[in-house]
Design an enzyme around this catalytic site. Structure first.
Site, PDB file in Angstrom:
ATOM      1  N   ASN A  29       0.869  -1.184   0.000  1.00  0.00           N
ATOM      2  CA  ASN A  29       0.000   0.000   0.000  1.00  0.00           C
ATOM      3  C   ASN A  29       0.904   1.232   0.000  1.00  0.00           C
ATOM      4  O   ASN A  29       1.458   1.598   1.034  1.00  0.00           O
ATOM      5  CB  ASN A  29      -0.889  -0.042   1.257  1.00  0.00           C
ATOM      6  CG  ASN A  29      -1.770   1.193   1.360  1.00  0.00           C
ATOM      7  OD1 ASN A  29      -1.859   1.983   0.418  1.00  0.00           O
ATOM      8  ND2 ASN A  29      -2.422   1.354   2.502  1.00  0.00           N
ATOM      9  N   TRP A  30       1.048   1.823  -1.182  1.00  0.00           N
ATOM     10  CA  TRP A  30       1.969   2.954  -1.298  1.00  0.00           C
ATOM     11  C   TRP A  30       1.402   4.254  -0.721  1.00  0.00           C
ATOM     12  O   TRP A  30       2.117   5.243  -0.605  1.00  0.00           O
ATOM     13  CB  TRP A  30       2.332   3.178  -2.783  1.00  0.00           C
ATOM     14  CG  TRP A  30       3.331   2.199  -3.314  1.00  0.00           C
ATOM     15  CD1 TRP A  30       3.896   1.144  -2.655  1.00  0.00           C
ATOM     16  CD2 TRP A  30       3.900   2.198  -4.635  1.00  0.00           C
ATOM     17  NE1 TRP A  30       4.778   0.484  -3.476  1.00  0.00           N
ATOM     18  CE2 TRP A  30       4.793   1.105  -4.699  1.00  0.00           C
ATOM     19  CE3 TRP A  30       3.729   3.001  -5.759  1.00  0.00           C
ATOM     20  CZ2 TRP A  30       5.523   0.810  -5.854  1.00  0.00           C
ATOM     21  CZ3 TRP A  30       4.454   2.702  -6.910  1.00  0.00           C
ATOM     22  CH2 TRP A  30       5.337   1.622  -6.950  1.00  0.00           C
ATOM     23  N   LYS A  31       0.100   4.264  -0.450  1.00  0.00           N
ATOM     24  CA  LYS A  31      -0.543   5.481   0.088  1.00  0.00           C
ATOM     25  C   LYS A  31      -0.255   6.674  -0.831  1.00  0.00           C
ATOM     26  O   LYS A  31      -0.261   6.507  -2.042  1.00  0.00           O
ATOM     27  CB  LYS A  31      -0.116   5.711   1.539  1.00  0.00           C
ATOM     28  CG  LYS A  31      -0.327   4.458   2.396  1.00  0.00           C
ATOM     29  CD  LYS A  31      -0.122   4.677   3.864  1.00  0.00           C
ATOM     30  CE  LYS A  31      -0.340   3.350   4.605  1.00  0.00           C
ATOM     31  NZ  LYS A  31      -0.282   3.478   6.041  1.00  0.00           N
ATOM     32  N   HIS A  35      -9.845   1.029   4.224  1.00  0.00           N
ATOM     33  CA  HIS A  35      -8.592   1.263   4.962  1.00  0.00           C
ATOM     34  C   HIS A  35      -8.844   2.302   6.065  1.00  0.00           C
ATOM     35  O   HIS A  35      -9.612   3.244   5.873  1.00  0.00           O
ATOM     36  CB  HIS A  35      -7.502   1.749   4.005  1.00  0.00           C
ATOM     37  CG  HIS A  35      -6.151   1.760   4.653  1.00  0.00           C
ATOM     38  ND1 HIS A  35      -5.749   2.773   5.490  1.00  0.00           N
ATOM     39  CD2 HIS A  35      -5.135   0.865   4.624  1.00  0.00           C
ATOM     40  CE1 HIS A  35      -4.539   2.496   5.937  1.00  0.00           C
ATOM     41  NE2 HIS A  35      -4.135   1.346   5.425  1.00  0.00           N
ATOM     42  N   GLU A  65      -7.258   4.733   7.062  1.00  0.00           N
ATOM     43  CA  GLU A  65      -6.995   6.132   6.702  1.00  0.00           C
ATOM     44  C   GLU A  65      -8.137   6.722   5.877  1.00  0.00           C
ATOM     45  O   GLU A  65      -8.355   7.927   5.889  1.00  0.00           O
ATOM     46  CB  GLU A  65      -5.636   6.230   5.985  1.00  0.00           C
ATOM     47  CG  GLU A  65      -4.499   6.041   6.996  1.00  0.00           C
ATOM     48  CD  GLU A  65      -3.206   5.496   6.425  1.00  0.00           C
ATOM     49  OE1 GLU A  65      -3.032   5.486   5.192  1.00  0.00           O
ATOM     50  OE2 GLU A  65      -2.356   5.053   7.228  1.00  0.00           O
ATOM     51  N   GLU A  86      -5.912  -4.921  10.197  1.00  0.00           N
ATOM     52  CA  GLU A  86      -4.889  -3.924  10.508  1.00  0.00           C
ATOM     53  C   GLU A  86      -5.289  -3.141  11.755  1.00  0.00           C
ATOM     54  O   GLU A  86      -6.080  -2.202  11.674  1.00  0.00           O
ATOM     55  CB  GLU A  86      -4.766  -2.917   9.352  1.00  0.00           C
ATOM     56  CG  GLU A  86      -4.316  -3.532   8.058  1.00  0.00           C
ATOM     57  CD  GLU A  86      -3.695  -2.462   7.156  1.00  0.00           C
ATOM     58  OE1 GLU A  86      -2.502  -2.583   6.889  1.00  0.00           O
ATOM     59  OE2 GLU A  86      -4.394  -1.517   6.766  1.00  0.00           O
ATOM     60  N   GLY A 121       2.124   2.136  10.807  1.00  0.00           N
ATOM     61  CA  GLY A 121       3.064   3.238  10.565  1.00  0.00           C
ATOM     62  C   GLY A 121       4.178   3.363  11.580  1.00  0.00           C
ATOM     63  O   GLY A 121       4.751   4.433  11.747  1.00  0.00           O
ATOM     64  N   SER A 136       2.927  -2.073  10.532  1.00  0.00           N
ATOM     65  CA  SER A 136       4.353  -2.111  10.876  1.00  0.00           C
ATOM     66  C   SER A 136       5.037  -3.434  10.525  1.00  0.00           C
ATOM     67  O   SER A 136       5.867  -3.945  11.282  1.00  0.00           O
ATOM     68  CB  SER A 136       4.559  -1.781  12.360  1.00  0.00           C
ATOM     69  OG  SER A 136       4.036  -0.493  12.621  1.00  0.00           O
ATOM     70  N   GLY A 166       2.779  -1.140   4.410  1.00  0.00           N
ATOM     71  CA  GLY A 166       2.726   0.282   4.093  1.00  0.00           C
ATOM     72  C   GLY A 166       4.110   0.842   3.829  1.00  0.00           C
ATOM     73  O   GLY A 166       4.703   0.620   2.767  1.00  0.00           O
TER      74      GLY A 166
HETATM   75  P1  PGA Z   1       2.447   0.354   7.716  1.00  0.00           P
HETATM   76  O1  PGA Z   1       1.010   0.578   7.008  1.00  0.00           O
HETATM   77  O2  PGA Z   1       3.044  -0.892   7.146  1.00  0.00           O
HETATM   78  O3  PGA Z   1       3.213   1.589   7.365  1.00  0.00           O
HETATM   79  O4  PGA Z   1       2.185   0.212   9.177  1.00  0.00           O
HETATM   80  C1  PGA Z   1       0.136  -0.461   6.780  1.00  0.00           C
HETATM   81  C2  PGA Z   1      -1.135   0.084   6.175  1.00  0.00           C
HETATM   82  O5  PGA Z   1      -1.608   1.150   6.614  1.00  0.00           O
HETATM   83  O6  PGA Z   1      -1.708  -0.519   5.240  1.00  0.00           O
END
Ligand code: PGA
Length: 258
Positions: free
Chosen positions: A12-14, A99, A101, A169, A175, A217, A238
């Site tokens: 997930n590149w966001k 997700h 976010e 998640e 993160g 993470s 992420g």
């Molecule tokens: P992260 O993000 O690996 O940076 O914790 C995971 C995600 O939000 O999909």
């Protein structure tokens, strides 16, 4: 639990990277490494604006592409939205939905449910993201997870389950550094719980066929333990998916873990 044939590794590149040139570079490296794997299917979910170009140039038998979200209508006056069919049209095969976010920006369980139906109708495989904000001693987070799952899946037939992946998640673990990821033991407990909710709704066989992923993470240091002891069928990564060396190591570790 019966053996599965492959692990899923979702990137997930966001809202990264800033430039198409860098996205190409990351996808090119990922393709080379993914093609060396025999047990891992890697799926990159870049920002939507890069999806068409990357999916056309870098898709392979071991590397697929997906979007980070989609809208529930097919067309119309919906400024800024992307329809599920547009994703499949440019060779995207997957979409992340719900997700945390996106939920933090106002997406509700009901909206996620509508998007899920639209995405499945367009032929996409959906990665439904669920996760609690915090854990409490009384176990209320389990009821929260169950609510997220049941609302998203309300009215969904068993036949549609073949194109569903559930990504667990926990928001508190997203993160951060590898030491903040959930313990494999807790991942295992939670994946059993998710499977139980699916089983109550769809029966043993259909529920067992739904891959469950862990995200939050994930790093090279914890990837193998999380899948093996957590008994999940893959990982959603992420920030480490934007670090080619770390992402390559996660891929290689998973590939050696089956
Ligand atoms: P992260 O993000 O690996 O940076 O914790 C995971 C995600 O939000 O999909």
């Amino acid at each position: 639990m019966a053996e599965r044939k492959q692990y899923y590794l979702f990137a997930n590149w966001k809202l990264h990277p800033a430039r198409l040139a860098e996205a190409r570079m990351l996808a090119g490296i990922a393709k080379k490494r993914a093609n060396r794997c025999t047990q891992v299917l890697t799926v990159i979910c870049p920002p939507a604006i890069f999806l068409a170009e990357l999916a056309a140039r870098y898709s392979s038998h071991r590397l697929s592409f997906g979007a980070q979200d989609c809208f529930f209508e097919e067309r119309g006056a919906f400024t800024g939205e992307i329809a599920a069919q547009m994703i499949t049209d440019v060779r995207g095969q997957y979409v992340l939905l719900g997700h945390s976010e996106r939920r933090a920006l106002g997406e509700t369980d009901e909206t996620v449910a509508k998007k899920l139906r639209a995405a499945l109708a367009a032929g996409l495989t959906v990665v439904l993201c669920i996760g609690e904000r915090e854990r409490d001693e009384e176990g209320r987070y389990l009821a929260f997870l169950e609510g997220e799952l049941r609302t998203a899946l309300a009215g969904l037939s068993r036949q549609k389950l073949g194109k569903l992946i559930v990504a667990y998640e926990p928001i508190w673990a997203i993160g951060k550094g590898a030491e903040s990821a959930m313990s494999a033991h807790e991942v295992h407990e939670t994946s059993l719980f998710i499977r139980k909710v699916l089983r109550e709704r769809y029966g043993e066989k259909a529920a067992f066929a739904v891959p469950i992923l862990y995200g939050g993470s994930v790093a090279p240091e914890n990837a193998a333990t999380l899948v093996r002891d957590g008994e999940v069928q893959g990982l959603l990564v992420g920030h480490k998916s934007l670090d080619p060396r770390a992402f390559g190591e996660i891929m290689a570790t998973l590939d050696a873990s089956l």
